[in-house]
Design a protein around this motif. Structure first.
Motif, PDB file in Angstrom:
ATOM      1  N   GLU A  52       0.686  -1.063  -0.103  1.00 53.86           N
ATOM      2  CA  GLU A  52      -0.045  -0.049   0.067  1.00 53.86           C
ATOM      3  C   GLU A  52       0.988   1.305   0.012  1.00 53.86           C
ATOM      4  OE1 GLU A  52      -2.609  -0.396   3.468  1.00 53.86           O
ATOM      5  OE2 GLU A  52      -3.837  -1.727   2.442  1.00 53.86           O
ATOM      6  N   MET A  64       1.033   9.337  -8.038  1.00 54.63           N
ATOM      7  CA  MET A  64      -0.310   8.385  -7.611  1.00 54.63           C
ATOM      8  C   MET A  64      -0.483   8.601  -6.326  1.00 54.63           C
ATOM      9  SD  MET A  64       0.726   4.555  -8.829  1.00 54.63           S
ATOM     10  CE  MET A  64       2.595   4.585  -8.692  1.00 54.63           C
ATOM     11  N   ASP A  66      -2.741   7.320  -4.451  1.00 53.73           N
ATOM     12  CA  ASP A  66      -3.093   5.877  -3.819  1.00 53.73           C
ATOM     13  C   ASP A  66      -2.944   4.750  -4.598  1.00 53.73           C
ATOM     14  OD1 ASP A  66      -3.964   5.219  -1.089  1.00 53.73           O
ATOM     15  OD2 ASP A  66      -5.804   4.579  -2.318  1.00 53.73           O
ATOM     16  N   PHE A  67      -1.859   3.755  -3.982  1.00 54.69           N
ATOM     17  CA  PHE A  67      -1.518   2.481  -4.618  1.00 54.69           C
ATOM     18  C   PHE A  67      -1.800   1.275  -3.885  1.00 54.69           C
ATOM     19  CE2 PHE A  67       1.821  -0.806  -5.625  1.00 54.69           C
ATOM     20  CZ  PHE A  67       1.673  -0.899  -6.938  1.00 54.69           C
ATOM     21  N   GLU A  68      -2.485   0.357  -4.304  1.00 52.18           N
ATOM     22  CA  GLU A  68      -2.619  -1.043  -3.449  1.00 52.18           C
ATOM     23  C   GLU A  68      -2.457  -2.207  -4.356  1.00 52.18           C
ATOM     24  OE1 GLU A  68      -6.522  -1.420  -1.382  1.00 52.18           O
ATOM     25  OE2 GLU A  68      -6.617   0.842  -0.855  1.00 52.18           O
ATOM     26  N   VAL A  96      -4.480  -5.071  -8.564  1.00 56.03           N
ATOM     27  CA  VAL A  96      -3.742  -3.583  -8.250  1.00 56.03           C
ATOM     28  C   VAL A  96      -4.980  -2.421  -8.391  1.00 56.03           C
ATOM     29  CG1 VAL A  96      -2.303  -1.918  -8.988  1.00 56.03           C
ATOM     30  CG2 VAL A  96      -1.687  -4.150  -9.077  1.00 56.03           C
ATOM     31  N   GLN A  97      -4.998  -1.483  -7.777  1.00 58.55           N
ATOM     32  CA  GLN A  97      -5.710  -0.361  -7.849  1.00 58.55           C
ATOM     33  C   GLN A  97      -4.842   0.824  -7.611  1.00 58.55           C
ATOM     34  OE1 GLN A  97      -9.863   0.203  -6.139  1.00 58.55           O
ATOM     35  NE2 GLN A  97      -8.953   1.819  -4.844  1.00 58.55           N
ATOM     36  N   VAL A  98      -5.090   1.790  -8.589  1.00 60.24           N
ATOM     37  CA  VAL A  98      -4.289   2.956  -8.729  1.00 60.24           C
ATOM     38  C   VAL A  98      -5.326   4.179  -8.590  1.00 60.24           C
ATOM     39  CG1 VAL A  98      -2.905   4.581 -10.058  1.00 60.24           C
ATOM     40  CG2 VAL A  98      -2.515   2.231  -9.782  1.00 60.24           C
ATOM     41  N   LEU A 100      -5.538   8.212  -9.131  1.00 58.74           N
ATOM     42  CA  LEU A 100      -4.830   9.556  -9.702  1.00 58.74           C
ATOM     43  C   LEU A 100      -5.889  10.583  -9.384  1.00 58.74           C
ATOM     44  CD1 LEU A 100      -3.617   8.524 -12.936  1.00 58.74           C
ATOM     45  CD2 LEU A 100      -2.271   8.301 -11.036  1.00 58.74           C
ATOM     46  N   PHE A 213       3.216   3.164 -15.077  1.00 58.14           N
ATOM     47  CA  PHE A 213       3.070   2.819 -13.882  1.00 58.14           C
ATOM     48  C   PHE A 213       3.788   1.416 -13.603  1.00 58.14           C
ATOM     49  CE2 PHE A 213      -0.698   5.352 -14.488  1.00 58.14           C
ATOM     50  CZ  PHE A 213      -0.501   6.277 -13.825  1.00 58.14           C
ATOM     51  N   THR A 233      -9.631   6.428 -11.082  1.00 55.18           N
ATOM     52  CA  THR A 233      -9.407   5.073 -10.448  1.00 55.18           C
ATOM     53  C   THR A 233      -9.072   4.129 -11.556  1.00 55.18           C
ATOM     54  OG1 THR A 233     -10.714   5.709  -8.666  1.00 55.18           O
ATOM     55  CG2 THR A 233     -10.129   3.467  -8.778  1.00 55.18           C
TER      56      THR A 233
END
Length: 247
Positions: A52, A64, A66-68, A96-98, A100, A213, A233
């Motif tokens: 995370e 980014m 948020d990055f998971e 993965v979830q990004v 911006l 990414f 997202t």
């Protein structure tokens, strides 16, 4: 290692955090969590790896919010653990979830990298081959799945400024690697060179390109892209051949 449960995990978490951080220009917060038990670790089995991050800045000034990333049933070389490394013995897949934000994308648009990209292009305006210099780019994420761009572009040869405005719907390509802009609607300035608008449309696609990414040893394939007011997202699957370590 069995006498000290969690110690191996902590060392690996730290190594992965250092390794990932070394590939980024800036990091606000990065947390790697490796879940397994010591007996499994000795056999090279890891139950789950969760990464995370917040405020991760890639090359090209792309941030980014948020990055998971989540991986399950990961196979690693148990010998590498002794050296604080996570060496995968076979590739694994991850979700993965990004996220911006509008601010992040604007920062990238007004970065030196994008300016130099646009300045190297020669564009036809009124039949003349010209060089352009972006003065200011305002990028917006609208609520109905659309993005909008309003830019002031200086024509170097004449010194005059031109306004370019358009809105469009970002779509993921079939291979999940690139983003194209569909349903492009132009602003008031129809008389401006279509080539100039196309250069900015292409640059927008380029910035949202997912290869931006990819980290070393990981490649993303995007499955879903969601545009909300002020926020973009991306849901992706990653093919992971290695988890960067700090060694």
């Amino acid at each position: 290692m069995a006498d000290n449960p969690g110690l191996g995990e902590q060392a690996l978490n730290k190594a992965a955090e250092i390794g990932l951080s070394s590939q980024l220009d800036e990091v606000e917060n990065l947390d790697v969590n490796i879940q397994t038990d010591p007996l499994k670790l000795v056999q090279g089995e890891v139950d789950a790896v969760t990464i995370e991050g917040e405020g991760l800045v890639m090359q090209k000034d792309l941030r980014m919010e948020d990055f998971e990333m989540q991986m399950t049933s990961v196979a690693i070389n148990p010998l590498s653990v002794a050296f604080g490394k996570i060496e995968l013995t076979k590739p694994t897949e991850a979700k993965v979830q990004v996220v911006l934000t509008e601010v992040d994308i604007n920062r990238a648009f007004n970065s030196e990298y994008v300016r130099s990209q646009l300045q190297t292009q020669k564009i036809h305006i009124n039949g003349q081959l010209t060089t352009i210099e972006p003065q200011h780019v305002d990028f917006r994420l609208l609520g109905d799945g659309k993005v909008a761009l309003n830019a002031t572009i200086k024509i170097v040869e004449t010194g005059e400024n031109q306004q370019v405005a358009f809105s469009a719907v970002p779509q993921i390509s079939a291979n999940g690697k690139t983003v194209s802009l569909e349903n492009v609607e132009y602003g008031e300035s129809e008389e401006i060179s279509p080539e100039l608008t196309k250069a900015l449309v292409d640059q927008t696609s380029e910035l949202l390109n997912l290869s931006n990414f990819d980290l070393e040893g990981m490649s993303l394939q995007v499955k879903q892209l969601k545009v909300e007011v002020g926020k973009l997202t991306l849901q992706a699957e990653a093919y992971v051949e290695q988890i960067p370590s700090g060694q």
